[in-house]
Design an enzyme around this catalytic site. Structure first.
Site, PDB file in Angstrom:
ATOM      1  N   ASP A  11       0.832  -1.206   0.000  1.00 24.82           N
ATOM      2  CA  ASP A  11       0.000   0.000   0.000  1.00 24.82           C
ATOM      3  C   ASP A  11       0.872   1.264   0.000  1.00 24.82           C
ATOM      4  O   ASP A  11       1.983   1.263  -0.545  1.00 24.82           O
ATOM      5  CB  ASP A  11      -0.990  -0.047   1.174  1.00 24.82           C
ATOM      6  CG  ASP A  11      -0.287  -0.269   2.514  1.00 24.82           C
ATOM      7  OD1 ASP A  11       0.883   0.174   2.660  1.00 24.82           O
ATOM      8  OD2 ASP A  11      -0.879  -0.884   3.408  1.00 24.82           O
ATOM      9  N   SER A  12       0.378   2.333   0.605  1.00 24.45           N
ATOM     10  CA  SER A  12       1.113   3.605   0.531  1.00 24.45           C
ATOM     11  C   SER A  12       2.499   3.531   1.180  1.00 24.45           C
ATOM     12  O   SER A  12       3.406   4.259   0.774  1.00 24.45           O
ATOM     13  CB  SER A  12       0.300   4.723   1.190  1.00 24.45           C
ATOM     14  OG  SER A  12      -0.028   4.387   2.525  1.00 24.45           O
ATOM     15  N   ILE A  13       2.643   2.657   2.174  1.00 26.79           N
ATOM     16  CA  ILE A  13       3.941   2.585   2.858  1.00 26.79           C
ATOM     17  C   ILE A  13       4.987   2.009   1.896  1.00 26.79           C
ATOM     18  O   ILE A  13       6.170   2.283   2.001  1.00 26.79           O
ATOM     19  CB  ILE A  13       3.821   1.765   4.157  1.00 26.79           C
ATOM     20  CG1 ILE A  13       2.771   2.413   5.066  1.00 26.79           C
ATOM     21  CG2 ILE A  13       5.161   1.683   4.868  1.00 26.79           C
ATOM     22  CD1 ILE A  13       2.455   1.606   6.321  1.00 26.79           C
TER      23      ILE A  13
END
Lengths: 244, 244
Positions: A11-13
């Protein structure tokens, strides 16, 4: 010359892992001239959405499947029902099943693939609150949309999937909390990573890769180091290109 | 989903482009979810050595040639004869011919490829000297192994090749010297880049890519942004995967 590929799937991480001192950048630097690091991070995505990406990012008939994949979802799945981010919520049982589907797909893609499941990081609820207030001021939600406890439940489920399916894992949720002041040291908005938080992920991934068969130190260069080249007759160094 | 590839082909200044605030990292972050940045940097290499790599890194029969390539050699070619790094020296005429061979090979690989030649950076001779002394103390070579003047000659030759063959170029040698204090601001050891120096390269590359057909802002995501997803029926968003 066929270099092994390391895919960062999450995901965004993961998507943000090439920002300032990001763990993706550090991996790319460590594996320079040895393996390619491929960024497949999708901000806001959950394991439910990840399933739609699998056939295209990891086609089963690929002539060159990745050598390793990090699977790093759960931070969004663990968003709470009835709160501001509830649309991202994926029930724990479904998260578990989705992770299993991802692992099984990757194994089908290549039985040799080094699969590393990474748990969601811990949540700094105060940090999330401050972040929400900075965006929405007094309209900020009164109740947290993510809690550290919920993230921990998803982290434990992730580790169980890894054990059950015989793949490696990184317990980021626990690891980060071993350090005093982890809340501000490792998390920038209570959820995403500071440069120090990125460093934790980088070192954990390198540790797992080293223990497995993907130690950067042990891997050959794709082409000779300049110190190995006979500069009068450089062609000699290139007659037998090294392949990893 | 076939993402375009951007290959960074060059010497150590390319190889190190994923270190602290490196231009490679910044490009990867800018093109996240849109294009893949592939690192092909080889410390110590010259255009003469680069020719040996061409057939393998850029095979002519590739079904998916890169969309863009940065070609960033010359810093080693311009090392002076009769000095400490003379084995790396490539005569100016040969450097010119080698660059032409590289460009012609890339065009053959794909006539659509966006080819960007980057000149060597300027040289801070004092910085090189201090660096040599820090390594070898009093045994440091008395005469510089690289001069800014020589680097400038190679930079001009590089620009001429770009003009003659109709490809784009970045005059890094001139660009950096427009800023007062460029010697220490942009160069860490008189040759390699500081974070600020990396930022110059990043912005120049982005500028050229934007002017050409590879503007990150204008490119579509490979998969839908989470805000475009109907969370009740996520499958709808994935029925027609976007391809760049």
């Amino acid at each position: 010359m066929v270099r092994p590929e390391v895919v960062l799937f999450g995901d965004s991480i993961t998507e943000q892992s090439f920002r300032l001192r990001g763990w993706g950048s550090s991996l790319t630097d460590t594996y320079a001239r040895k393996a390619d690091v491929v960024l497949r991070g999708y901000g806001g995505y959950t394991t439910r959405l990840a399933l739609f990406l699998l056939p295209q990012i990891f086609p089963l008939d690929s002539p060159k499947p990745p050598a390793a994949v990090t699977v790093f979802f759960g931070a969004n799945d663990a968003a709470l029902l009835g709160r501001a981010s509830e649309r991202q919520h994926v029930p724990l049982e479904e998260y578990t099943e989705n992770l299993k589907k991802i692992v099984r797909h990757l194994k089908k893609c290549s039985p040799m693939m080094l699969i590393v499941l990474i748990t969601p990081p811990p949540i700094d609820e105060d940090g999330r609150d401050a972040y929400a207030r900075s965006l929405y001021s007094d309209q900020a939600r009164a109740l947290p949309e993510r809690t550290n406890e919920a993230a921990g439940t998803y982290a434990k489920a992730c580790l169980l999937v890894a054990r059950e399916l015989g793949v490696r894992s990184i317990d980021l949720w626990s690891k980060m909390q071993e350090t005093e002041g982890w809340q501000k040291k490792f998390l920038s908005d209570g959820l995403h990573l500071t440069p120090e938080g990125n460093s934790v992920v980088y070192h954990e991934v390198i540790h797992v890769f080293d223990e497995a068969w993907l130690s950067a130190q042990a891997m050959p260069y794709d082409f000779p180091h300049h110190s190995e080249i006979d500069w009068e007759h450089p062609e000699k160094a290139f007659q037998q290109p090294k392949c990893a």
